[in-house]
Design a protein around this motif. Structure first.
Motif, PDB file in Angstrom:
ATOM      1  N   THR A 209       0.808  -1.074   0.063  1.00 17.73           N
ATOM      2  CA  THR A 209      -0.096  -0.068   0.181  1.00 17.73           C
ATOM      3  C   THR A 209       0.886   1.180  -0.003  1.00 17.73           C
ATOM      4  O   THR A 209       2.179   1.118   0.019  1.00 17.73           O
ATOM      5  CB  THR A 209      -1.181   0.160   1.209  1.00 17.73           C
ATOM      6  OG1 THR A 209      -2.050   1.181   1.093  1.00 17.73           O
ATOM      7  CG2 THR A 209      -0.207   0.035   2.637  1.00 17.73           C
ATOM      8  N   CYS A 210       0.213   2.317  -0.147  1.00 17.71           N
ATOM      9  CA  CYS A 210       1.037   3.745   0.138  1.00 17.71           C
ATOM     10  C   CYS A 210       0.147   4.690   0.769  1.00 17.71           C
ATOM     11  O   CYS A 210      -0.418   5.488   0.014  1.00 17.71           O
ATOM     12  CB  CYS A 210       1.415   4.240  -1.540  1.00 17.71           C
ATOM     13  SG  CYS A 210       2.414   5.758  -1.394  1.00 17.71           S
ATOM     14  N   LYS A 211       0.337   4.525   2.059  1.00 16.63           N
ATOM     15  CA  LYS A 211      -0.514   5.669   2.863  1.00 16.63           C
ATOM     16  C   LYS A 211       0.551   5.994   4.039  1.00 16.63           C
ATOM     17  O   LYS A 211       1.191   5.214   4.847  1.00 16.63           O
ATOM     18  CB  LYS A 211      -1.776   4.807   3.490  1.00 16.63           C
ATOM     19  CG  LYS A 211      -2.737   4.027   2.572  1.00 16.63           C
ATOM     20  CD  LYS A 211      -3.911   3.469   3.324  1.00 16.63           C
ATOM     21  CE  LYS A 211      -4.971   2.790   2.308  1.00 16.63           C
ATOM     22  NZ  LYS A 211      -6.027   2.251   2.972  1.00 16.63           N
ATOM     23  N   ALA A 212       0.443   7.298   4.392  1.00 17.70           N
ATOM     24  CA  ALA A 212       1.237   7.780   5.403  1.00 17.70           C
ATOM     25  C   ALA A 212       0.978   7.162   6.791  1.00 17.70           C
ATOM     26  O   ALA A 212       2.219   7.079   7.392  1.00 17.70           O
ATOM     27  CB  ALA A 212       0.851   9.515   5.417  1.00 17.70           C
ATOM     28  N   GLU A 213      -0.158   6.622   6.946  1.00 15.61           N
ATOM     29  CA  GLU A 213      -0.266   5.982   8.067  1.00 15.61           C
ATOM     30  C   GLU A 213       0.345   4.469   8.310  1.00 15.61           C
ATOM     31  O   GLU A 213       0.472   4.190   9.372  1.00 15.61           O
ATOM     32  CB  GLU A 213      -1.772   6.199   8.758  1.00 15.61           C
ATOM     33  CG  GLU A 213      -2.593   5.197   7.986  1.00 15.61           C
ATOM     34  CD  GLU A 213      -3.319   6.020   6.736  1.00 15.61           C
ATOM     35  OE1 GLU A 213      -4.337   5.578   6.334  1.00 15.61           O
ATOM     36  OE2 GLU A 213      -2.676   7.043   6.351  1.00 15.61           O
ATOM     37  N   VAL A 214       0.841   4.082   7.180  1.00 15.19           N
ATOM     38  CA  VAL A 214       1.085   2.674   7.060  1.00 15.19           C
ATOM     39  C   VAL A 214       2.714   2.703   6.998  1.00 15.19           C
ATOM     40  O   VAL A 214       3.509   3.282   6.012  1.00 15.19           O
ATOM     41  CB  VAL A 214       0.730   1.701   5.927  1.00 15.19           C
ATOM     42  CG1 VAL A 214       1.256   0.667   5.882  1.00 15.19           C
ATOM     43  CG2 VAL A 214      -0.901   1.937   6.094  1.00 15.19           C
ATOM     44  N   PRO A 215       3.464   2.125   7.926  1.00 13.36           N
ATOM     45  CA  PRO A 215       4.835   2.187   7.742  1.00 13.36           C
ATOM     46  C   PRO A 215       5.524   1.564   6.549  1.00 13.36           C
ATOM     47  O   PRO A 215       4.992   0.504   6.035  1.00 13.36           O
ATOM     48  CB  PRO A 215       5.441   1.479   9.121  1.00 13.36           C
ATOM     49  CG  PRO A 215       4.158   0.608   9.462  1.00 13.36           C
ATOM     50  CD  PRO A 215       2.944   1.312   8.960  1.00 13.36           C
ATOM     51  N   CYS A 216       6.475   2.160   5.968  1.00 14.46           N
ATOM     52  CA  CYS A 216       7.211   1.595   4.888  1.00 14.46           C
ATOM     53  C   CYS A 216       8.239   0.583   5.536  1.00 14.46           C
ATOM     54  O   CYS A 216       8.408   0.307   6.700  1.00 14.46           O
ATOM     55  CB  CYS A 216       8.136   2.508   4.341  1.00 14.46           C
ATOM     56  SG  CYS A 216       7.332   3.851   3.398  1.00 14.46           S
TER      57      CYS A 216
END
Length: 358
Positions: A209-216
């Motif tokens: 995914t690519c969401k700011a709240e989900v860590p890379c």
């Protein structure tokens, strides 16, 4: 409706097939715009997440697009514009710039970009992608099948970034991952990249995914252990140190002498004592499975090893914390033990305490 496979564009009407179909497309950050040269009295539009079918009535002529990335079907539409064309507006599942419209290059002959519909994009402003600067011999391009095959090789560790190239949220992680690979990569330590656009099966498998709240993060694989996700909230040096700490097996078996040497080298470490039975070895016990899960939670902060013989009086079926080679605390490892809580309790007694687990 079943997903339509095969050629991305099919024309069944002979009269239309004799004349090249005009297809133009453009985009802004949230939508795709298509103008399709089909003169329909009526049309049926059937969109799905990764493709759509547009059928003319009464001729039966239809076009089928397999899209590069996902759209939102219920918020996408097509209609006749009164000039012998169909105009479609497709809502992107995630706002960003598509690098191309279709799943495969060249599937629609004569497909043209309509630059008038690139309303929010600056085509000259795109920065070079972090992996474009790194040789494919250092960070190897793979699909999911190749990744899992490499991960199954004995005595091999694979670190993999399963990613969307357009995800600027994770750009720094990609840069640090590539930098670590340039120093650490070898035949037995493989750094890999899987473009989720090229292999959609990887998206669900590895929660891309690519969401700011989900860590890379990246994935670590060892033969027989499956994948472990590593949160990449760190700089290049920290990432290298963390990846280095992930090279050894999650719960390495050692004999008595090896354990003594291990404790002498590690200021803070843990040892689990598990004995097998007449019918099964230590690794076949339920206690081993619990201890291994706890070791996975502690990976990167504390090394955990396994032995069959008691160390400094630590009981059998116990997970013991050693600080400077001295036994500090032993925790029972029962078949029904919660591995997360076990790891958290052990971390709380470390010096200094490891407050990663709450």
């Amino acid at each position: 409706m079943m997903a339509i496979r095969g050629v991305a564009l099919m024309l069944l009407a002979a009269a239309v097939a004799a004349k090249p179909l005009s297809v133009r497309w453009g985009q802004d950050n949230e939508r795709l715009f298509l103008t399709i040269g089909m003169d329909c009295k009526e049309s049926t539009f059937n969109p799905m997440a990764t493709s759509f079918l547009l059928r003319c009535r009464p001729t039966g002529t239809y076009v089928n697009f397999n899209l590069r990335e996902d759209i939102v079907p219920e918020k996408s539409s097509c209609k006749t514009n009164g000039r012998g064309e169909q105009e479609c507006i497709l809502l992107k599942a995630v706002p960003h710039t598509f690098d191309r419209l279709t799943a495969k290059i060249g599937e629609i002959p004569g497909l043209k970009q309509d630059w008038g519909h690139f309303k929010e994009e600056d085509e000259g402003a795109a920065a070079e992608h972090p992996y474009a600067k790194t040789s494919d011999k250092v960070v190897r391009p793979m699909n999911r099948e190749a990744l899992e095959k490499a991960a199954a090789e004995e005595n091999t560790v694979v670190f993999a970034d399963v990613y969307y190239p357009w995800c600027t949220h994770c750009t720094r992680q990609m840069e640090d991952f590539a930098a670590a690979a340039s120093v650490m990569a070898s035949d037995k330590l493989i750094f890999a990249k899987v473009d989720a656009r090229e292999d959609r099966s990887a998206i669900g498998k590895y929660n891309v995914t690519c969401k700011a709240e989900v860590p890379c993060g990246v994935w670590a694989f060892r033969a027989g252990e499956g994948g472990v996700f590593i949160d990449a909230k760190m700089n290049k040096d920290d990432m290298m140190a963390y990846l280095q700490s992930n090279l050894d097996p999650t719960l390495q078996a050692m004999d008595e002498k090896e354990v003594v040497e291990f404790l002498a080298k590690h200021e803070t470490a843990a040892v689990v004592v598990i004995k097998g039975s007449f019918l099964a070895g230590p690794k076949q016990t339920k206690s081993y499975k619990v201890a291994k899960k706890a070791a996975e939670f502690l990976r990167g902060t504390m090394r955990v090893v396994m032995t069959e013989k008691s160390v400094q009086g630590a009981p059998v079926k116990s997970l013991s914390l050693f600080v400077n080679g001295t036994l500090k605390i032993s925790l029972p490892v029962s078949d029904k033990e919660n591995a997360t809580k076990l790891a958290a309790t052990l971390a709380a007694h470390a010096v200094p305490p490891l407050d990663t687990y709450t």
